[in-house]
Design an enzyme around this catalytic site. Structure first.
Site, PDB file in Angstrom:
ATOM      1  N   HIS A 134      37.712  50.168  49.221  1.00 18.13           N
ATOM      2  CA  HIS A 134      36.591  49.456  48.618  1.00 18.13           C
ATOM      3  C   HIS A 134      35.901  48.452  49.552  1.00 18.13           C
ATOM      4  CE1 HIS A 134      37.931  51.263  44.922  1.00 18.13           C
ATOM      5  NE2 HIS A 134      39.069  50.599  44.923  1.00 18.13           N
TER       6      HIS A 134
ATOM      7  N   GLU B 165      43.631  39.668  42.699  1.00 20.02           N
ATOM      8  CA  GLU B 165      44.131  39.985  41.365  1.00 20.02           C
ATOM      9  C   GLU B 165      45.318  39.087  41.045  1.00 20.02           C
ATOM     10  OE1 GLU B 165      44.015  44.548  40.459  1.00 20.02           O
ATOM     11  OE2 GLU B 165      44.615  44.295  42.544  1.00 20.02           O
TER      12      GLU B 165
END
Length: 466
Positions: free
Chosen positions: A232, A208
């Protein structure tokens, strides 16, 4: 699809406004919710129904592409609002009164902090909202380590059985991830090559460009390992490496993932020293250092970047490393899986790669060597691309909410999966807690710390930075 009632705890929160309500609306607008029952939004805010709907129009509607005003009015007509304290049993009596007693399908979404899960479940059960009609959706993370995860699971199990519990991970609702199982199961070209004989290594990266933004207080107590790796990436890894079952039903898929997670090679202090990198972003140009972000503790040791070399005890993956990494305030934003195939003859040629992009685009590409155009026999690299970006592609939350309504648990975590992941993560957390390995630094807006490149380059391999 049968009619249903939908109860949302935390309805005034950011996740509800950005993802959950837009997803419900889209499912309604697309015709997937033809018999929608009541949507009961709950929150701590003292609002009447009209005030809540006005809040939705300002905070939720803006996240819907091509919102149809008539459809929006039809959708919101079914919405009611109740101010509720999750710790007060009497408030749950009021909630029960709002639910259609004839409803045979009740979905309860916990878009609240996990610290409220147990009390809310107990109060729901006290008013009878835990019978076979009811399904509950739990947002992760569940716990901060194995012990706290088990405590939450065990407490909730007093009120709901495993068939009623849907632990949501929006990454598992992404089109590229959903395609992964089909790609592996029904394409012999990949089915026959998906093993140690033909795969050199696997990379899973989630980057990110954003920093911690307004989530400083949450993030500083969580860190990248808990927030992204446990949450995740280990789920993605399990779908990449698990043995594909004969049938792609929920029980078979979850069993295969669990077996894979239990086959992660355990980490001790020596392994962590050589195979795990943690780092924190420092100031660079216009970007603040992590330590200067809002609500971050002074001299915080929280990691914003993690890279790990993962090894599997599964014989099918013997000597095939999985390199996983995640970071905030990186040079680019993307989530991808890269499968590096072995070159059986020419060691000086870069091998073929299968690149599965999860975001920002949904795309699967096979990197091939092809002849350069013209009077030459030289080769160049080119990509055979399957573009999964379409107006028909569902957003992850829409797909997963519909799965819950239909009772399909295939894309949700079983409690034993989460506990297996935590059991593998716990030694890293303990190592870092005792500062047995360094916390490195990297410039905000870069590709991460030098040590993460050393981690993979010492094995004569490289990251794929898109």
């Amino acid at each position: 699809m049968q009619s249903f009632d939908f109860i949302l705890f935390g309805a005034t929160g950011d996740l509800a406004m950005r993802k959950i309500f837009p997803s419900l609306y889209q499912a309604y607008a697309d015709g997937f919710l033809p018999h929608i029952g009541k949507v009961i939004a709950t929150g701590r805010s003292l609002l009447n129904v009209d005030e809540f709907k006005d809040k939705m129009s300002h905070k939720s509607k803006i996240h819907i592409k091509n919102c149809d005003d008539k459809k929006w009015e039809e959708f919101t007509h079914n919405i009611d609002y109740l101010s509720i304290n999750l710790n007060e049993t009497k408030d749950f009596e009021l909630l029960k009164e709002k639910i259609n007693s004839e409803s045979k399908n009740i979905v309860i979404y916990f878009s609240v902090s996990p610290e409220f899960f147990i009390k809310a479940c107990k109060n729901l059960a006290s008013v009878g909202l835990n019978d076979e009609r009811v399904k509950i959706i739990l947002e992760k993370p569940l716990g901060m380590d194995l012990k706290s995860c088990q405590a939450i699971n065990n407490e909730i199990a007093q009120y709901y059985n495993e068939k009623q519990i849907y632990r949501i991970d929006h990454y598992l609702g992404k089109e590229s991830i959903q395609n992964l199982l089909i790609l592996r199961r029904f394409n012999p070209i990949f089915t026959s090559l998906w093993k140690k004989d033909y795969i050199d290594y696997v990379e899973i990266s989630v980057f990110e460009t954003l920093g911690v933004e307004s989530r400083g207080e949450f993030y500083d107590s969580t860190g990248a390992l808990r927030d992204m790796i446990q949450n995740h990436i280990l789920q993605i890894l399990s779908l990449v490496a698990m043995k594909i079952p004969d049938t792609l039903d929920a029980d078979s898929i979850r069993s295969a993932k669990l077996q894979l997670l239990r086959n992660l090679k355990p980490l001790d202090d020596e392994n962590i020293k050589t195979n795990v990198i943690r780092a924190q972003y420092s100031q660079s140009g216009e970007f603040k250092a992590y330590l200067n972000e809002d609500n971050i503790k002074e001299n915080s040791q929280t990691e914003t970047f993690v890279a790990i070399k993962v090894e599997l005890l599964d014989e099918n993956w013997k000597n095939v490393p999985f390199y996983i990494r995640t970071g905030k305030r990186m040079a680019n934003s993307f989530a991808q899986i890269v499968i590096y195939f072995k070159d059986q003859q020419y060691q000086d040629i870069h091998p073929n790669k299968l690149i599965i992009r999860l975001q920002p685009e949904n795309q699967i590409s096979l990197n091939l060597k092809v002849k350069k155009i013209g009077k030459t026999m030289d080769y160049e690299e080119n990509n055979l691309i399957l573009n999964l970006n379409s107006t028909l592609v569902m957003q992850p939350y829409e797909r997963l909410i519909l799965d819950v309504i239909e009772g399909n648990q295939a894309s949700f975590n079983h409690k034993e999966e989460l506990e297996a992941a935590w059991a593998w993560i716990d030694p890293i957390l303990e190592n870092w807690k005792n500062n047995k390995t360094p916390l490195y630094s990297y410039f905000a807006g870069s590709w991460g710390p030098k040590e993460s490149f050393d981690l993979i380059q010492k094995d004569q391999r490289e990251w794929y930075n898109a």
